[in-house]
Design a protein around this motif. Structure first.
Motif, mmCIF file in Angstrom:
data_model
loop_
_atom_site.group_PDB
_atom_site.id
_atom_site.type_symbol
_atom_site.label_atom_id
_atom_site.label_comp_id
_atom_site.label_asym_id
_atom_site.label_seq_id
_atom_site.Cartn_x
_atom_site.Cartn_y
_atom_site.Cartn_z
ATOM 1 N N LEU A 74 8.453 -0.331 63.126
ATOM 2 C CA LEU A 74 9.669 0.221 62.541
ATOM 3 C C LEU A 74 10.849 -0.744 62.708
ATOM 4 O O LEU A 74 11.661 -0.917 61.788
ATOM 5 C CB LEU A 74 9.985 1.575 63.172
ATOM 6 C CG LEU A 74 11.078 2.399 62.515
ATOM 7 C CD1 LEU A 74 10.734 2.709 61.057
ATOM 8 C CD2 LEU A 74 11.287 3.693 63.286
ATOM 9 N N SER A 75 10.940 -1.376 63.863
ATOM 10 C CA SER A 75 12.002 -2.345 64.127
ATOM 11 C C SER A 75 11.947 -3.494 63.126
ATOM 12 O O SER A 75 12.973 -3.902 62.570
ATOM 13 C CB SER A 75 11.862 -2.879 65.554
ATOM 14 O OG SER A 75 12.731 -3.956 65.796
ATOM 15 N N ASN A 76 10.757 -4.020 62.889
ATOM 16 C CA ASN A 76 10.604 -5.123 61.943
ATOM 17 C C ASN A 76 10.827 -4.677 60.510
ATOM 18 O O ASN A 76 11.428 -5.401 59.720
ATOM 19 C CB ASN A 76 9.239 -5.780 62.107
ATOM 20 C CG ASN A 76 9.146 -6.555 63.415
ATOM 21 O OD1 ASN A 76 10.139 -7.091 63.903
ATOM 22 N ND2 ASN A 76 7.968 -6.602 63.991
ATOM 23 N N GLU A 77 10.360 -3.480 60.186
ATOM 24 C CA GLU A 77 10.538 -2.945 58.836
ATOM 25 C C GLU A 77 12.019 -2.732 58.512
ATOM 26 O O GLU A 77 12.484 -3.081 57.425
ATOM 27 C CB GLU A 77 9.783 -1.619 58.712
ATOM 28 C CG GLU A 77 9.946 -0.911 57.394
ATOM 29 C CD GLU A 77 9.285 0.457 57.421
ATOM 30 O OE1 GLU A 77 9.929 1.431 57.003
ATOM 31 O OE2 GLU A 77 8.112 0.535 57.875
ATOM 32 N N GLN A 78 12.773 -2.180 59.459
ATOM 33 C CA GLN A 78 14.182 -1.892 59.233
ATOM 34 C C GLN A 78 15.108 -3.027 59.656
ATOM 35 O O GLN A 78 16.323 -2.932 59.501
ATOM 36 C CB GLN A 78 14.582 -0.603 59.965
ATOM 37 C CG GLN A 78 13.903 0.614 59.402
ATOM 38 C CD GLN A 78 14.423 1.907 60.015
ATOM 39 O OE1 GLN A 78 15.440 1.942 60.697
ATOM 40 N NE2 GLN A 78 13.719 2.988 59.755
ATOM 41 N N LYS A 79 14.516 -4.087 60.225
ATOM 42 C CA LYS A 79 15.288 -5.248 60.679
ATOM 43 C C LYS A 79 16.400 -4.844 61.665
ATOM 44 O O LYS A 79 17.544 -5.268 61.545
ATOM 45 C CB LYS A 79 15.850 -6.019 59.488
ATOM 46 C CG LYS A 79 14.768 -6.603 58.602
ATOM 47 C CD LYS A 79 15.353 -7.429 57.501
ATOM 48 C CE LYS A 79 14.383 -8.052 56.550
ATOM 49 N NZ LYS A 79 13.029 -7.873 56.575
ATOM 50 N N LYS A 80 16.001 -4.017 62.626
ATOM 51 C CA LYS A 80 16.912 -3.578 63.683
ATOM 52 C C LYS A 80 16.257 -3.868 65.031
ATOM 53 O O LYS A 80 15.046 -3.706 65.180
ATOM 54 C CB LYS A 80 17.162 -2.069 63.607
ATOM 55 C CG LYS A 80 17.910 -1.598 62.396
ATOM 56 C CD LYS A 80 18.053 -0.082 62.459
ATOM 57 C CE LYS A 80 18.659 0.492 61.218
ATOM 58 N NZ LYS A 80 18.694 1.969 61.286
ATOM 59 N N PRO A 81 17.052 -4.248 66.030
ATOM 60 C CA PRO A 81 16.477 -4.423 67.364
ATOM 61 C C PRO A 81 16.113 -3.073 67.978
ATOM 62 O O PRO A 81 16.562 -2.026 67.515
ATOM 63 C CB PRO A 81 17.604 -5.094 68.152
ATOM 64 C CG PRO A 81 18.847 -4.686 67.439
ATOM 65 C CD PRO A 81 18.479 -4.531 65.987
ATOM 66 N N MET A 82 15.309 -3.122 69.016
ATOM 67 C CA MET A 82 14.923 -1.909 69.729
ATOM 68 C C MET A 82 15.850 -1.698 70.928
ATOM 69 O O MET A 82 16.205 -2.648 71.615
ATOM 70 C CB MET A 82 13.481 -2.008 70.221
ATOM 71 C CG MET A 82 12.469 -2.037 69.107
ATOM 72 S SD MET A 82 10.784 -2.288 69.710
ATOM 73 C CE MET A 82 10.837 -4.033 70.128
ATOM 74 N N LEU A 83 16.224 -0.464 71.150
ATOM 75 C CA LEU A 83 16.895 -0.041 72.363
ATOM 76 C C LEU A 83 15.786 0.614 73.175
ATOM 77 O O LEU A 83 15.304 1.681 72.820
ATOM 78 C CB LEU A 83 18.009 0.952 72.056
ATOM 79 C CG LEU A 83 18.791 1.537 73.231
ATOM 80 C CD1 LEU A 83 20.137 2.035 72.743
ATOM 81 C CD2 LEU A 83 18.063 2.639 73.956
ATOM 82 N N ILE A 84 15.338 -0.067 74.229
ATOM 83 C CA ILE A 84 14.229 0.436 75.040
ATOM 84 C C ILE A 84 14.798 1.051 76.314
ATOM 85 O O ILE A 84 15.368 0.348 77.153
ATOM 86 C CB ILE A 84 13.228 -0.683 75.384
ATOM 87 C CG1 ILE A 84 12.769 -1.405 74.105
ATOM 88 C CG2 ILE A 84 12.036 -0.116 76.152
ATOM 89 C CD1 ILE A 84 12.002 -2.689 74.368
ATOM 90 N N LEU A 85 14.640 2.366 76.434
ATOM 91 C CA LEU A 85 15.095 3.084 77.616
ATOM 92 C C LEU A 85 13.940 3.190 78.602
ATOM 93 O O LEU A 85 12.929 3.822 78.320
ATOM 94 C CB LEU A 85 15.581 4.487 77.240
ATOM 95 C CG LEU A 85 15.878 5.438 78.399
ATOM 96 C CD1 LEU A 85 17.020 4.919 79.265
ATOM 97 C CD2 LEU A 85 16.181 6.829 77.878
#
Length: 150
Positions: free
Chosen positions: A34-45
């Motif tokens: 999803l991160s690559n598809e939407q070109k957004k970084p991940m916020l990993i909690l």
């Protein structure tokens, strides 16, 4: 009558915005896709069952964070104490915790990832923990991690 209806709609709208739930991914493979598809970084909690709830209550449950996160990141929650997680995922999550240098809980790491030839490569962007000051302050610090040149 129209004025009362308008006031009721505004009240209900603000209530529903306060109670909206964030969508947290718990599977890293899905989150990376999803991160690559939407070109957004991940916020990993990274969290555990006995971690303080300040970050959840004062930051993540605010309308400001809901809007900001929807526009800027893919939310990933890795609960290292979750007994329902498979042994493979537990091992993967512990390796990620160590790789990102997470020692205290809860802690947020920002990262992007790519998969080539079935090998995942993470690019750490930065870490942030709970700090008093509210959601706007936390979001501002997060933006400085995600967009250092601005």
């Amino acid at each position: 009558m129209t004025k009362k209806l308008l006031i009721l709609l505004v009240f209900l709208g603000s209530f529903s915005m306060q109670s909206q739930n964030l969508v947290w991914k718990t599977n890293m493979t899905d989150a990376i896709a999803l991160s690559n598809e939407q070109k957004k970084p991940m916020l990993i909690l990274f969290t555990t069952a006995d971690a303080p709830n300040n970050l959840q209550n004062e930051i993540f449950r605010t309308p400001d964070f809901a809007v900001w996160s929807r526009d800027n990141v893919i939310l990933v929650k890795l609960d290292l104490s979750d007994v329902n997680v498979s042994d493979t995922d537990k091992e993967q999550n512990m390796k990620l915790k160590d790789a990102f240098g997470v020692n205290d809980f809860p802690q947020v790491c920002y990262a992007s990832a790519s998969i080539r030839k079935n090998k995942t490569t993470f690019s750490a962007l930065g870490k942030i923990s709970y700090k008093p000051g509210g959601a706007k302050s936390w979001i501002s610090e997060s933006n400085s991690i995600l967009h250092p040149s601005e």
